[in-house]
Design a protein around this motif. Structure first.
Motif, PDB file in Angstrom:
ATOM      1  N   ARG A  51      -1.508 -33.071  10.714  1.00  0.00           N
ATOM      2  CA  ARG A  51      -0.191 -33.681  10.928  1.00  0.00           C
ATOM      3  C   ARG A  51       0.088 -34.698   9.830  1.00  0.00           C
ATOM      4  O   ARG A  51      -0.821 -35.417   9.395  1.00  0.00           O
ATOM      5  N   VAL A  62      10.282 -37.593   8.476  1.00  0.00           N
ATOM      6  CA  VAL A  62       9.855 -36.213   8.706  1.00  0.00           C
ATOM      7  C   VAL A  62       8.486 -36.234   9.376  1.00  0.00           C
ATOM      8  O   VAL A  62       7.667 -37.127   9.122  1.00  0.00           O
ATOM      9  N   ASP A  63       8.299 -35.278  10.260  1.00  0.00           N
ATOM     10  CA  ASP A  63       7.055 -35.163  11.020  1.00  0.00           C
ATOM     11  C   ASP A  63       6.608 -33.703  10.885  1.00  0.00           C
ATOM     12  O   ASP A  63       7.267 -32.802  11.381  1.00  0.00           O
ATOM     13  N   THR A  65       3.849 -30.672  11.330  1.00  0.00           N
ATOM     14  CA  THR A  65       2.640 -30.125  11.938  1.00  0.00           C
ATOM     15  C   THR A  65       2.088 -29.074  10.995  1.00  0.00           C
ATOM     16  O   THR A  65       2.799 -28.150  10.604  1.00  0.00           O
TER      17      THR A  65
ATOM     18  N   ALA B  16      10.586 -26.676  22.598  1.00  0.00           N
ATOM     19  CA  ALA B  16       9.784 -26.791  21.386  1.00  0.00           C
ATOM     20  C   ALA B  16       8.310 -26.667  21.715  1.00  0.00           C
ATOM     21  O   ALA B  16       7.524 -26.193  20.918  1.00  0.00           O
ATOM     22  N   GLU B  74      17.296 -29.479  13.271  1.00  0.00           N
ATOM     23  CA  GLU B  74      16.424 -30.557  13.715  1.00  0.00           C
ATOM     24  C   GLU B  74      14.959 -30.196  13.532  1.00  0.00           C
ATOM     25  O   GLU B  74      14.093 -31.049  13.567  1.00  0.00           O
ATOM     26  N   GLU B  75      14.699 -28.923  13.317  1.00  0.00           N
ATOM     27  CA  GLU B  75      13.321 -28.488  13.195  1.00  0.00           C
ATOM     28  C   GLU B  75      13.282 -27.182  12.413  1.00  0.00           C
ATOM     29  O   GLU B  75      14.140 -26.321  12.600  1.00  0.00           O
ATOM     30  N   THR B  90       5.368 -26.798  10.848  1.00  0.00           N
ATOM     31  CA  THR B  90       6.603 -27.136  11.542  1.00  0.00           C
ATOM     32  C   THR B  90       7.101 -28.461  10.988  1.00  0.00           C
ATOM     33  O   THR B  90       6.363 -29.447  10.992  1.00  0.00           O
ATOM     34  N   LYS B  92       9.735 -31.435  11.496  1.00  0.00           N
ATOM     35  CA  LYS B  92      10.725 -32.059  12.379  1.00  0.00           C
ATOM     36  C   LYS B  92      11.393 -33.166  11.592  1.00  0.00           C
ATOM     37  O   LYS B  92      10.715 -34.043  11.040  1.00  0.00           O
ATOM     38  N   GLY B  94      13.599 -36.478  11.271  1.00  0.00           N
ATOM     39  CA  GLY B  94      13.975 -37.642  12.053  1.00  0.00           C
ATOM     40  C   GLY B  94      15.296 -38.230  11.610  1.00  0.00           C
ATOM     41  O   GLY B  94      15.963 -37.711  10.702  1.00  0.00           O
ATOM     42  N   GLN B 100      17.869 -31.761   5.446  1.00  0.00           N
ATOM     43  CA  GLN B 100      16.945 -30.954   6.234  1.00  0.00           C
ATOM     44  C   GLN B 100      16.319 -29.927   5.298  1.00  0.00           C
ATOM     45  O   GLN B 100      16.585 -28.740   5.381  1.00  0.00           O
ATOM     46  N   LYS B 119      15.685 -24.554  14.049  1.00  0.00           N
ATOM     47  CA  LYS B 119      16.232 -24.825  15.373  1.00  0.00           C
ATOM     48  C   LYS B 119      17.374 -25.819  15.199  1.00  0.00           C
ATOM     49  O   LYS B 119      17.172 -26.916  14.683  1.00  0.00           O
TER      50      LYS B 119
END
Lengths: 109, 141
Positions: A51, A62-63, A65, B16, B74-75, B90, B92, B94, B100, B119
């Motif tokens: 992560r 941004v996050d 995985t 999700a 958003e993802e 993935t 995500k 914020g 994006q 998504k």
């Protein structure tokens, strides 16, 4: 256990209000996928960073995985919109529980 | 309550959390089916990638730099359909993100399709597929 893990970050030091800035990060890490075998035919256990999170003044930019398909020395480039001066914080989470951190200040005028 | 398989897979994708719950090895096929059944509109999601031939001649035979963008998403989740484990990453986004879009480097086992699914905030999904050639053992390809 990954050794000599060194995060590197490139983000601008100055920006104007509302500017979208580009941020680049690189961290040295073998990202052992868990699919390879050593010379004796034994599977080399998985050891990756799973992560990555970038925040600006506590709010998420941004996050990510990450899975074993991410290449050695994970590299990310993304953009952040800065409305005020502050600090980017970067955090990487390793499978072995290690957490690597770096930060970068930016002055917005 | 009876559900066809297709409906079930589609429903499970609405959360999700279901992304992580599906078995990884069958993910490429099920993700394709589920998204095809579920997403309602096709947008201008862009998935651009290129092969770094110079680097491919050296030790990183199969490392490919991938750029993915989906304005308003958003993802974004990425798959490499030909990898033993097709999950890639993935993203995500914020509240502080400026766009994006993201660039990263991934491993590819061979020439294959890289799939990106975005998504959107309204619950719809966008998909882009890009075929990536990987030159292993030389610079000929």
């Amino acid at each position: 256990m990954a050794e000599n893990v060194t995060p590197r970050v490139r983000a601008p030091r100055e920006a104007s209000v509302g500017e979208v800035v580009s941020v680049r990060t690189l961290i040295s890490h073998p990202m052992e996928s868990g699919m390879r075998r050593d010379g004796d035919g034994n599977v080399i256990p998985r050891s990756i960073i799973n992560r990555f999170v970038c925040t600006f003044n506590g709010e998420v930019v941004v996050d990510v995985t990450m899975e074993p398909s991410i290449a050695t020395n994970p590299y990310f480039q993304f953009e952040a919109k800065v409305m005020e001066s502050g600090t980017f914080n970067f955090t990487w989470y390793d499978d072995d529980g290690s957490v690597y951190e770096d930060s970068s200040d930016i002055t917005v005028s | 309550m009876s559900l066809t398989r297709r409906e079930f897979v589609g429903t499970s994708l609405t959360s999700a959390a279901a992304f992580a719950a599906l078995p990884s090895l069958s993910f490429a096929a099920t993700a394709d089916e589920a998204i095809a059944a579920y997403y309602r509109r096709r947008g201008h999601i862009g998935c651009r990638d290129h092969l770094d031939r110079a680097r491919n001649c050296r030790e990183r035979l199969n490392t490919v730099q991938i750029e993915v963008s989906a304005p308003g998403a958003e993802e974004i989740i990425m798959f490499a359909a030909g990898n033993p484990n097709p999950n890639v990453a993935t993203f995500k986004f914020g509240p502080m993100s400026g766009s994006q879009a993201a660039t990263t480097r991934i491993r590819l086992a061979s020439e294959q399709d890289v799939v990106a699914i975005a998504k959107m905030p309204d619950g719809s999904f966008l998909k882009a597929v890009s075929n990536v050639k990987v030159t292993i053992g030389g610079c000929g390809g």
